[in-house]
Design a protein around this motif. Structure first.
Motif, PDB file in Angstrom:
ATOM      1  N   UNK B  39      -6.454  77.237 -63.626  1.00 51.87           N
ATOM      2  CA  UNK B  39      -6.775  76.539 -64.878  1.00 51.87           C
ATOM      3  C   UNK B  39      -8.014  75.660 -64.771  1.00 51.87           C
ATOM      4  N   UNK B  40      -8.568  75.539 -63.566  1.00 50.87           N
ATOM      5  CA  UNK B  40      -9.739  74.681 -63.374  1.00 50.87           C
ATOM      6  C   UNK B  40     -10.910  75.190 -64.211  1.00 50.87           C
ATOM      7  N   UNK B  41     -11.533  74.261 -64.933  1.00 48.67           N
ATOM      8  CA  UNK B  41     -12.743  74.602 -65.693  1.00 48.67           C
ATOM      9  C   UNK B  41     -13.638  73.371 -65.676  1.00 48.67           C
ATOM     10  N   UNK B  42     -14.637  73.408 -64.821  1.00 44.54           N
ATOM     11  CA  UNK B  42     -15.535  72.262 -64.646  1.00 44.54           C
ATOM     12  C   UNK B  42     -16.898  72.648 -65.177  1.00 44.54           C
ATOM     13  N   UNK B  43     -17.278  72.012 -66.252  1.00 46.08           N
ATOM     14  CA  UNK B  43     -18.578  72.293 -66.883  1.00 46.08           C
ATOM     15  C   UNK B  43     -18.754  73.782 -67.111  1.00 46.08           C
ATOM     16  N   UNK B  44     -17.689  74.439 -67.561  1.00 42.70           N
ATOM     17  CA  UNK B  44     -17.767  75.857 -67.873  1.00 42.70           C
ATOM     18  C   UNK B  44     -17.623  76.779 -66.680  1.00 42.70           C
ATOM     19  N   UNK B  45     -17.333  76.212 -65.515  1.00 44.65           N
ATOM     20  CA  UNK B  45     -17.196  77.022 -64.298  1.00 44.65           C
ATOM     21  C   UNK B  45     -15.727  77.075 -63.878  1.00 44.65           C
ATOM     22  N   UNK B  46     -15.236  78.285 -63.672  1.00 45.22           N
ATOM     23  CA  UNK B  46     -13.861  78.454 -63.195  1.00 45.22           C
ATOM     24  C   UNK B  46     -13.884  78.931 -61.746  1.00 45.22           C
ATOM     25  N   UNK B  47     -12.688  79.019 -61.136  1.00 48.31           N
ATOM     26  CA  UNK B  47     -12.600  79.465 -59.737  1.00 48.31           C
ATOM     27  C   UNK B  47     -12.334  80.964 -59.722  1.00 48.31           C
ATOM     28  N   UNK B  77      -7.447  67.592 -59.545  1.00 43.25           N
ATOM     29  CA  UNK B  77      -7.737  66.834 -60.763  1.00 43.25           C
ATOM     30  C   UNK B  77      -8.830  65.792 -60.532  1.00 43.25           C
ATOM     31  N   UNK B  78      -8.840  65.203 -59.329  1.00 44.53           N
ATOM     32  CA  UNK B  78      -9.875  64.211 -59.005  1.00 44.53           C
ATOM     33  C   UNK B  78     -11.256  64.864 -59.023  1.00 44.53           C
ATOM     34  N   UNK B  79     -11.337  66.080 -58.520  1.00 48.59           N
ATOM     35  CA  UNK B  79     -12.609  66.816 -58.527  1.00 48.59           C
ATOM     36  C   UNK B  79     -13.079  67.034 -59.952  1.00 48.59           C
ATOM     37  N   UNK B  80     -12.161  67.495 -60.794  1.00 51.18           N
ATOM     38  CA  UNK B  80     -12.522  67.761 -62.197  1.00 51.18           C
ATOM     39  C   UNK B  80     -12.985  66.484 -62.880  1.00 51.18           C
ATOM     40  N   UNK B  81     -12.240  65.410 -62.673  1.00 53.79           N
ATOM     41  CA  UNK B  81     -12.571  64.143 -63.345  1.00 53.79           C
ATOM     42  C   UNK B  81     -13.889  63.575 -62.838  1.00 53.79           C
ATOM     43  N   UNK B  82     -14.146  63.731 -61.535  1.00 57.97           N
ATOM     44  CA  UNK B  82     -15.381  63.201 -60.949  1.00 57.97           C
ATOM     45  C   UNK B  82     -16.595  63.911 -61.538  1.00 57.97           C
ATOM     46  N   UNK B  83     -16.521  65.221 -61.597  1.00 61.57           N
ATOM     47  CA  UNK B  83     -17.671  65.981 -62.118  1.00 61.57           C
ATOM     48  C   UNK B  83     -17.888  65.682 -63.592  1.00 61.57           C
ATOM     49  N   UNK B  84     -16.793  65.555 -64.342  1.00 54.80           N
ATOM     50  CA  UNK B  84     -16.930  65.242 -65.773  1.00 54.80           C
ATOM     51  C   UNK B  84     -17.552  63.866 -65.943  1.00 54.80           C
ATOM     52  N   UNK B  85     -17.118  62.925 -65.113  1.00 54.04           N
ATOM     53  CA  UNK B  85     -17.646  61.562 -65.207  1.00 54.04           C
ATOM     54  C   UNK B  85     -19.118  61.514 -64.809  1.00 54.04           C
ATOM     55  N   UNK B  86     -19.516  62.411 -63.890  1.00 49.38           N
ATOM     56  CA  UNK B  86     -20.914  62.446 -63.445  1.00 49.38           C
ATOM     57  C   UNK B  86     -21.823  62.985 -64.544  1.00 49.38           C
ATOM     58  N   UNK B  87     -21.236  63.646 -65.546  1.00 51.01           N
ATOM     59  CA  UNK B  87     -22.015  64.145 -66.675  1.00 51.01           C
ATOM     60  C   UNK B  87     -22.949  65.274 -66.315  1.00 51.01           C
ATOM     61  N   UNK B  88     -22.578  66.043 -65.283  1.00 48.84           N
ATOM     62  CA  UNK B  88     -23.445  67.133 -64.835  1.00 48.84           C
ATOM     63  C   UNK B  88     -23.176  68.364 -65.691  1.00 48.84           C
ATOM     64  N   UNK B  89     -24.235  68.899 -66.306  1.00 49.30           N
ATOM     65  CA  UNK B  89     -24.058  70.083 -67.156  1.00 49.30           C
ATOM     66  C   UNK B  89     -23.940  71.352 -66.310  1.00 49.30           C
ATOM     67  N   UNK B  90     -24.643  71.383 -65.217  1.00 50.51           N
ATOM     68  CA  UNK B  90     -24.645  72.558 -64.333  1.00 50.51           C
ATOM     69  C   UNK B  90     -24.280  72.083 -62.920  1.00 50.51           C
ATOM     70  N   UNK B  91     -23.271  72.697 -62.332  1.00 52.30           N
ATOM     71  CA  UNK B  91     -22.822  72.274 -61.005  1.00 52.30           C
ATOM     72  C   UNK B  91     -23.916  72.402 -59.953  1.00 52.30           C
ATOM     73  N   UNK B  92     -24.875  73.267 -60.213  1.00 54.13           N
ATOM     74  CA  UNK B  92     -25.972  73.437 -59.259  1.00 54.13           C
ATOM     75  C   UNK B  92     -26.840  72.170 -59.188  1.00 54.13           C
ATOM     76  N   UNK B  93     -26.724  71.300 -60.220  1.00 49.90           N
ATOM     77  CA  UNK B  93     -27.541  70.091 -60.262  1.00 49.90           C
ATOM     78  C   UNK B  93     -26.910  68.925 -59.521  1.00 49.90           C
ATOM     79  N   UNK B  94     -25.744  69.151 -58.940  1.00 49.52           N
ATOM     80  CA  UNK B  94     -25.091  68.075 -58.192  1.00 49.52           C
ATOM     81  C   UNK B  94     -25.959  67.655 -57.016  1.00 49.52           C
TER      82      UNK B  94
END
Lengths: 248, 198
Positions: B39-47, B77-94
């Motif tokens: 069910x993970x979906x982080x900035x449009x990215x799933x596993x 859940x911490x991973x999902x919340x952290x990335x959402x809080x970081x406001x990153x649109x693309x995970x590659x920009x981390x």
């Protein structure tokens, strides 16, 4: 004899000039080339492998072997479940009890893969790292095992354990023997695709199928971007109970 | 005699009761973790399926408890919340620091099962080992597809391995030594003949 020749005649040749300096030059040049062109080192090494024949070496202490062949008359513990088939009828199906299976660990040999028509009879590993492919063929751990109802993705080197795949044809039978059952698959087609082509496999398929691959062309040295894929449909073999068990 | 018979019967019962059983497939605690991963979906990215299959393969060998399952799900859940809080649109920009934070959450999840998680920066590999030091996972994460179109997945970059001609380093070593001798011999010959010609 001229004075010049007489002087040079008594000069001692220094070993440094003829041995040490060439070695230093060669090693230094190799180091620079290695760092600059690391991927091509494999090509150079493969050329050396052409000159000297591969010798048989025993790597059996590199991995754990949990494979115990299933005898003809042996039975595995099973569980039965009532299921509804495609026609809406309730049928009773029998599955291998998953608690009776020693699920292989990463890098374990847990079976054998045989294609008689291709002269293939290899050790089968869970995992496809260097150790596994050096000793046989390996199942990608991101795929599934035989009996688990999904895609089984198997890799092997084209000049050793999967060289026989070049003779793979539709209709040939692949046998996979494990400690919990023997499975057969029938080859339905082969294809040459890029290694980066993600449409070459479906790791979330809901039907059991076997995909074997190796580098292509078969006589290519070094890195190749294409793979020879062999696709096979499940024919027979016991299915494993994958229903969710109660946890504590 | 009666006592001896009782002891013998007890021993036989104990022996027959010791049934050798392996971890029984996927239990409900492990299924909860698998469902969470799916069910993970982080900035449009799933596993991707390959990562989930690898987790399932490992879970087939263990018996996860409810506490372990809860710890792992919290880390996810911490991973999902952290990335959402970081406001990153693309995970590659981390950034590197942000990726290290995510690696920390991964380590927390792994430690719940007694696993050690590390990242090999040279090979770009995430390596997970069990308490005995055996590798249970080794993969190079890669984002496939486009997050903006909603079909991006993070999965293994090296699903298809290099299966070309096997290397024989002994042959290469002998060939290399022969090349060195050739160069030495050639140098000696050239210098000597040059001197003689002079």
């Amino acid at each position: 004899m001229s004075d010049r020749k007489r002087r040079h005649k008594h000069k001692r040749y220094n070993g440094k000039s003829f041995i040490i300096l060439p070695i230093i030059f060669l090693l230094g040049t190799y180091l620079v080339l290695y760092l600059a062109f690391m991927p091509t080192v494999t090509t150079i090494a493969n050329a050396g492998g052409l000159i000297f024949a591969n010798y048989e070496k025993d790597f059996s202490n590199e991995y754990k072997n949990i494979f115990v062949p299933v005898s003809e008359n042996s039975t595995q513990p099973t569980v039965t479940r009532d299921e509804v088939d495609d026609n809406g009828n309730t049928v009773t199906k029998e599955y291998i009890d998953s608690s009776s299976i020693e699920f292989p660990g990463y890098g374990n040999q847990f079976g054998e893969l045989i294609i008689e028509d291709c002269g293939i009879n290899n050790k089968l590993f869970y995992g496809d790292d260097d150790v596994a492919l050096r000793n046989g063929v390996g199942i990608y751990t991101g795929s599934h095992l035989p009996g688990y109802g999904s895609t089984i993705l198997v890799a092997g080197h084209n000049n050793t354990y999967f060289n026989g795949l070049k003779n793979a044809e539709e209709g040939q039978i692949v046998t996979i023997r494990t400690s919990y059952g023997n499975y057969t698959y029938k080859i339905n087609h082969t294809a040459v695709k890029k290694a980066t082509d993600t449409t070459a496999y479906d790791l979330s398929a809901d039907r059991e199928n076997l995909i074997m691959y190796t580098c292509y062309p078969f006589d290519e040295l070094g890195l190749t971007e294409r793979r020879f894929f062999v696709y096979a449909d499940y024919v027979s073999g016991p299915q494993v109970d994958t229903s969710v068990q109660e946890g504590d | 005699m009666k006592k001896l018979a009782s002891i013998m019967i007890a021993l036989v019962l104990a022996a027959t009761a010791t049934v050798s059983a392996f971890a029984a497939g996927i239990n409900s605690n492990e299924q909860k973790v698998l469902d969470e991963l799916k069910s993970v979906n982080i900035s449009g990215v799933t596993i991707s399926a390959d990562y989930i299959n690898q987790a399932e393969g490992y879970f087939n060998k263990i018996e996860m408890t409810a506490d372990q399952s809860a710890t792992i799900i919290k880390a996810i859940n911490d991973v999902e919340n952290y990335v959402k809080a970081a406001g990153v649109k693309d995970l590659r920009d981390l950034s590197l620091d942000q990726k290290n934070v995510l690696l920390g959450y991964l380590k927390t999840a792994g430690s719940a099962l007694g696993l050690t998680v590390s990242f090999d920066g040279t090979a770009k590999l995430i390596i997970v080992k069990d308490a005995e030091g055996a590798t249970v996972f080794s993969g190079s994460p890669y984002i496939y597809g486009s997050a903006s179109s909603g079909n991006a997945t993070v999965g293994d970059k090296n699903v298809i391995k290099t299966t070309g001609a096997e290397t024989n380093f002994m042959g290469f070593g002998i060939a290399g030594a022969a090349a060195v001798l050739l160069v030495c011999g050639g140098s000696l010959y050239l210098v000597k003949t040059k001197k003689e010609r002079a």
